[in-house]
Design a protein around this motif. Structure first.
Motif, short mmCIF file in Angstrom:
data_model
loop_
_atom_site.label_atom_id
_atom_site.label_comp_id
_atom_site.label_asym_id
_atom_site.label_seq_id
_atom_site.Cartn_x
_atom_site.Cartn_y
_atom_site.Cartn_z
N ASP A 106 0.85 -1.18 0.00
CA ASP A 106 0.00 0.00 0.00
C ASP A 106 0.89 1.24 0.00
O ASP A 106 1.97 1.25 0.58
CB ASP A 106 -0.89 -0.02 1.26
N ILE A 107 0.43 2.30 -0.65
CA ILE A 107 1.17 3.54 -0.75
C ILE A 107 0.35 4.68 -0.15
O ILE A 107 -0.83 4.81 -0.44
CB ILE A 107 1.52 3.88 -2.22
N ASP A 108 0.96 5.47 0.70
CA ASP A 108 0.33 6.68 1.19
C ASP A 108 0.29 7.68 0.03
O ASP A 108 1.33 8.11 -0.46
CB ASP A 108 1.13 7.25 2.36
N GLN A 109 -0.91 8.05 -0.37
CA GLN A 109 -1.04 8.92 -1.55
C GLN A 109 -0.43 10.30 -1.33
O GLN A 109 0.00 10.97 -2.27
CB GLN A 109 -2.54 9.06 -1.91
N SER A 110 -0.37 10.74 -0.08
CA SER A 110 0.15 12.09 0.19
C SER A 110 1.67 12.14 0.19
O SER A 110 2.27 13.17 -0.10
CB SER A 110 -0.38 12.59 1.54
N THR A 111 2.32 11.02 0.54
CA THR A 111 3.79 11.00 0.64
C THR A 111 4.45 10.10 -0.38
O THR A 111 5.65 10.22 -0.63
CB THR A 111 4.22 10.55 2.05
N GLY A 112 3.69 9.14 -0.91
CA GLY A 112 4.28 8.17 -1.82
C GLY A 112 5.08 7.09 -1.12
O GLY A 112 5.75 6.30 -1.76
N GLU A 113 5.01 7.06 0.22
CA GLU A 113 5.78 6.09 0.99
C GLU A 113 4.97 4.81 1.21
O GLU A 113 3.73 4.85 1.26
CB GLU A 113 6.17 6.69 2.35
N PRO A 114 5.65 3.65 1.38
CA PRO A 114 4.93 2.42 1.70
C PRO A 114 4.15 2.55 3.00
O PRO A 114 4.62 3.18 3.95
CB PRO A 114 6.05 1.37 1.83
N ALA A 115 2.97 1.95 3.05
CA ALA A 115 2.16 1.97 4.28
C ALA A 115 2.64 0.87 5.21
O ALA A 115 1.92 -0.08 5.52
CB ALA A 115 0.69 1.80 3.93
N ILE A 116 3.87 0.99 5.66
CA ILE A 116 4.51 0.03 6.56
C ILE A 116 5.36 0.82 7.55
O ILE A 116 6.01 1.80 7.17
CB ILE A 116 5.39 -0.96 5.78
N ALA A 117 5.34 0.39 8.80
CA ALA A 117 6.20 1.00 9.82
C ALA A 117 6.95 -0.10 10.56
O ALA A 117 6.48 -1.25 10.63
CB ALA A 117 5.37 1.83 10.79
N TYR A 118 8.12 0.24 11.11
CA TYR A 118 8.88 -0.75 11.86
C TYR A 118 9.72 -0.05 12.92
O TYR A 118 9.95 1.16 12.87
CB TYR A 118 9.79 -1.55 10.92
N VAL A 119 10.16 -0.84 13.91
CA VAL A 119 11.09 -0.34 14.91
C VAL A 119 12.36 -1.18 14.84
O VAL A 119 12.34 -2.33 14.38
CB VAL A 119 10.50 -0.40 16.34
N GLY A 120 13.46 -0.61 15.31
CA GLY A 120 14.71 -1.35 15.35
C GLY A 120 15.34 -1.53 14.00
O GLY A 120 15.23 -0.67 13.12
N LYS A 121 15.98 -2.68 13.82
CA LYS A 121 16.68 -2.98 12.58
C LYS A 121 15.70 -3.05 11.41
O LYS A 121 14.58 -3.52 11.56
CB LYS A 121 17.41 -4.33 12.73
N LYS A 122 16.12 -2.56 10.25
CA LYS A 122 15.26 -2.60 9.08
C LYS A 122 14.85 -4.04 8.80
O LYS A 122 15.69 -4.94 8.80
CB LYS A 122 15.98 -2.02 7.86
N GLU A 147 8.71 2.77 7.18
CA GLU A 147 9.19 3.95 7.89
C GLU A 147 9.59 3.57 9.31
O GLU A 147 8.85 2.85 10.00
CB GLU A 147 8.07 5.00 7.95
N GLU A 148 10.77 4.01 9.74
CA GLU A 148 11.26 3.65 11.07
C GLU A 148 10.55 4.46 12.14
O GLU A 148 10.34 5.66 12.01
CB GLU A 148 12.76 3.87 11.16
N LEU A 149 10.19 3.76 13.24
CA LEU A 149 9.57 4.38 14.40
C LEU A 149 10.51 4.21 15.60
O LEU A 149 11.24 3.22 15.68
CB LEU A 149 8.26 3.67 14.75
N PRO A 150 10.48 5.14 16.58
CA PRO A 150 11.20 4.91 17.82
C PRO A 150 10.58 3.74 18.58
O PRO A 150 9.43 3.37 18.34
CB PRO A 150 11.01 6.22 18.60
#
Length: 323
Positions: A4-20, A27-30
């Protein structure tokens, strides 16, 4: 299949913490973020809405009585057509599944997101359990819990324990005995039934017995010696379409690639994997997770499709060899 793609940013609709993560997306989260922060970062703050199916016949708009469009509340994109008894699992529910696990057991959400414009939604949490397969402590495996669902009937709502081999991030599902006896490594809730999160957690059962049984099997595989010729035959048995028939050209190329990975993939130099059945299983999992097709297709296939089935077949055949 695409993420999925965020239409406003063009970024993947995925988030993660720690190592890629192994799929390389998101997108990396704290660390230590709330469910609400995860919903925003993974772009899962929308809902599925149920709309009647309408059609135009001879200038007249008509409505189907038992067919509905499932559409996103944010973009209004139609994702599927379902019957009236279809039970929706909202994106928020996938993340909410982990709230009490995080609070009571110290689980940590590690990655979450959507695939194919939101048709599949998933989240993966680490349990905090990590153990080595050998006395040297080199080859480590960590335990996780995956929850995934779809709105296009391609996937029942699925909860599963999964392991990740630390050195190469290869993924393998493992199951409680209760689930395994029913012939599947996961708990699945079809979409004509209500998704009861508490009942699903109860069906998954306790982590410890499942994890111990899984590690015991892995350690047997590390002690099972397998030369390159034996490994090649093992890989061929996984890829053959019909018994007593030669491999197709595509399958033969896959076998050659996996055979090469048996020698050279990350972690194959460890004593646990070098010329062992565990090394053969990991050659297959590395191929499914890191080599087959593009990143988005690998993620979808490794957990839900052809990659998952190949890994499960490798695990099942290897388990038969070690008894």
């Amino acid at each position: 299949m695409s993420h999925d793609i965020d239409q406003s940013t063009g970024e993947p609709a995925i988030a993660y913490v720690g190592k890629k993560p192994w799929h390389g997306l998101g997108e990396e989260l704290p660390e230590d973020q709330s469910i609400e922060k995860w919903l925003k970062a993974a772009r899962l703050g929308w809902e599925l809405t149920r709309l009647p199916v309408q059609y135009l016949a001879e200038g007249t708009h008509r409505t189907m009585e038992d067919r509905f469009v499932l559409a996103r509340s944010d973009t209004h994109e139609a994702l599927s057509i379902v019957s009236g008894d279809y039970q929706i699992v909202q994106p928020r529910e996938v993340l909410e599944f982990y709230r009490d696990l995080m609070k009571e057991y110290g689980y940590t959400l590690e990655t979450a997101g959507a695939l194919d414009h939101g048709r599949k939604v998933w989240a993966l949490a680490r349990t905090g359990i990590t153990e080595a397969t050998d006395k040297h402590g080199e080859d480590k495996i960590a335990a996780y819990v995956l929850l995934a669902t779809s709105c296009d009937k391609t996937l029942a709502t699925t909860a599963a324990f999964t392991s990740i081999r630390v050195v190469c991030q290869n993924t393998l599902f493992f199951a409680t005995e209760e689930v395994r006896k029913k012939g599947r490594p996961q708990v699945k809730v079809p979409h004509n039934l209500y998704f009861d999160a508490r009942a699903v957690k109860a069906q998954l059962g306790l982590m410890d017995p499942a994890w111990k049984a899984f590690l015991e099997k892995v350690r047997k595989m590390t002690a099972y010696r397998m030369q390159a010729e034996q490994a090649a035959s093992f890989f061929e048995s996984l890829l053959v379409q019909k018994k007593d028939k030669p491999l197709s050209r595509t399958a033969e190329r896959e076998r050659q690639t996996i055979t090469a990975l048996f020698r050279s993939a990350p972690g194959q130099e460890f004593v646990t994997a070098k010329e062992t059945l565990w090394g053969a299983v990991n050659a297959v999992t590395y191929y499914a997770d890191h080599v087959r097709s593009g990143a988005e297709e690998r993620l979808d296939g490794a957990w839900f499709g052809a990659g998952y089935m190949l890994k499960e077949k490798a695990w099942t055949e290897a388990s038969t060899l070690v008894g």
